[in-house]
Design a protein around this motif. Structure first.
Motif, mmCIF file in Angstrom:
data_model
loop_
_atom_site.group_PDB
_atom_site.id
_atom_site.type_symbol
_atom_site.label_atom_id
_atom_site.label_comp_id
_atom_site.label_asym_id
_atom_site.label_seq_id
_atom_site.Cartn_x
_atom_site.Cartn_y
_atom_site.Cartn_z
ATOM 1 N N VAL A 122 38.417 21.068 4.198
ATOM 2 C CA VAL A 122 38.759 20.330 5.408
ATOM 3 C C VAL A 122 37.518 19.841 6.145
ATOM 4 O O VAL A 122 37.445 18.678 6.542
ATOM 5 C CB VAL A 122 39.637 21.188 6.343
ATOM 6 C CG1 VAL A 122 39.942 20.447 7.638
ATOM 7 C CG2 VAL A 122 40.939 21.587 5.634
ATOM 8 N N VAL A 123 36.535 20.714 6.338
ATOM 9 C CA VAL A 123 35.346 20.330 7.102
ATOM 10 C C VAL A 123 34.294 19.740 6.182
ATOM 11 O O VAL A 123 34.326 19.933 4.955
ATOM 12 C CB VAL A 123 34.771 21.537 7.878
ATOM 13 C CG1 VAL A 123 35.814 22.113 8.818
ATOM 14 C CG2 VAL A 123 34.240 22.614 6.933
ATOM 15 N N LYS A 124 33.350 19.012 6.770
ATOM 16 C CA LYS A 124 32.284 18.391 5.982
ATOM 17 C C LYS A 124 31.229 19.400 5.543
ATOM 18 O O LYS A 124 30.551 19.191 4.534
ATOM 19 C CB LYS A 124 31.627 17.282 6.805
ATOM 20 C CG LYS A 124 32.541 16.097 7.101
ATOM 21 C CD LYS A 124 31.809 15.043 7.926
ATOM 22 C CE LYS A 124 32.729 13.870 8.239
ATOM 23 N NZ LYS A 124 32.034 12.843 9.064
ATOM 24 N N VAL A 125 31.080 20.479 6.304
ATOM 25 C CA VAL A 125 30.063 21.485 5.982
ATOM 26 C C VAL A 125 30.456 22.234 4.710
ATOM 27 O O VAL A 125 31.573 22.762 4.627
ATOM 28 C CB VAL A 125 29.902 22.486 7.144
ATOM 29 C CG1 VAL A 125 28.825 23.513 6.813
ATOM 30 C CG2 VAL A 125 29.564 21.758 8.436
ATOM 31 N N PRO A 126 29.587 22.306 3.710
ATOM 32 C CA PRO A 126 29.921 23.042 2.485
ATOM 33 C C PRO A 126 29.925 24.555 2.723
ATOM 34 O O PRO A 126 29.295 25.059 3.644
ATOM 35 C CB PRO A 126 28.793 22.660 1.514
ATOM 36 C CG PRO A 126 28.132 21.461 2.108
ATOM 37 C CD PRO A 126 28.291 21.603 3.597
ATOM 38 N N ARG A 127 30.644 25.263 1.864
ATOM 39 C CA ARG A 127 30.585 26.718 1.848
ATOM 40 C C ARG A 127 29.527 27.145 0.830
ATOM 41 O O ARG A 127 29.028 26.315 0.049
ATOM 42 C CB ARG A 127 31.933 27.315 1.477
ATOM 43 C CG ARG A 127 32.461 26.896 0.121
ATOM 44 C CD ARG A 127 33.810 27.522 -0.186
ATOM 45 N NE ARG A 127 34.402 26.985 -1.406
ATOM 46 C CZ ARG A 127 34.113 27.411 -2.622
ATOM 47 N NH1 ARG A 127 33.231 28.394 -2.786
ATOM 48 N NH2 ARG A 127 34.677 26.864 -3.689
ATOM 49 N N ILE A 128 29.184 28.422 0.843
ATOM 50 C CA ILE A 128 28.246 28.970 -0.136
ATOM 51 C C ILE A 128 29.023 29.300 -1.405
ATOM 52 O O ILE A 128 30.018 30.042 -1.360
ATOM 53 C CB ILE A 128 27.535 30.213 0.420
ATOM 54 C CG1 ILE A 128 26.604 29.803 1.566
ATOM 55 C CG2 ILE A 128 26.752 30.934 -0.673
ATOM 56 C CD1 ILE A 128 25.953 30.961 2.286
#
Length: 212
Positions: A122-128
């Motif tokens: 959903v968000v633009k920030v990637p996960r690790i």
């Protein structure tokens, strides 16, 4: 001993609180500035606060300075309104600790720790990518309190590797996930491996019958 927190130094209060409010879950937060530059930092002033809507809370102090200098995580969240909480487990504990190093601005904490990223839903920030679970969040509000701030994030998507989920609930298989918790400020952590107690809540009707 009794400590009057109105009279002792802020650092001393900090030392006492983090030693007593423990163990604490660790939020390894990935965030991104307006240019797309990534940042990763762990925070143990963190917990979930409510579920409808799903809100997590996180305390973020300023950088240790005489001046008002917010940490990159707080600045990124304030400017982009998005972040990801990556769950810290035993197998990524050492890499998480590297992300806590106060690197100069031109350093990439993810690269220094040997982490890679994966796209969020959903968000633009990637996960690790190495994290087995993550919470995608959008900023709900940020409260400035003294030299700190409390960030409230609304969880908009949850990622968990299949093997750590019982679909009947769904329930998280915490006894398999092996998350770790933060203790005091002396580099102490606690494992959750082999430490689970099964203590079911006692219904009132059972209590009246003498169950204890």
């Amino acid at each position: 001993m009794i400590f009057d927190v109105e009279k002792i130094k802020a650092r001393e209060t900090y030392n006492l609180l983090i030693g007593l409010v423990a163990p604490r879950p660790i939020a390894l937060v990935t965030s991104m500035n307006e240019e797309g530059r990534m940042n990763a930092a762990p925070f143990s002033s963190y917990n979930y606060l409510c579920t409808d809507p799903p809100i997590i809370g996180m305390g973020v102090m300023n950088r240790p300075s005489e001046h008002f200098v917010p940490k990159d995580t707080a600045r990124n969240i304030r400017r982009t309104g998005e972040f990801v909480v990556n769950v810290v487990t035993e197998d990524i504990a050492q890499q998480m600790n590297i992300c806590a190093t106060d690197f100069p601005a031109e350093f990439d904490e993810l690269e220094m720790a040997g982490f890679t990223t994966a796209p969020s839903q959903v968000v633009k920030v990637p996960r690790i990518a190495q994290a087995h679970a993550a919470l995608e969040c959008k900023e709900f509000t940020t409260m400035e309190i003294g030299r700190s701030r409390i960030v409230l994030g609304r969880v908009v998507s949850v990622y968990i590797e299949d093997k750590f989920v019982d679909p009947a609930g769904p329930y998280v298989l915490s006894e398999e996930l092996h998350a770790i918790g933060r203790m005091n400020g002396l580099g102490a952590y606690v494992k959750t491996r082999d430490s689970f107690l099964n203590i079911p809540r006692i219904p009132y009707e059972e209590w009246k019958k003498g169950k204890r």
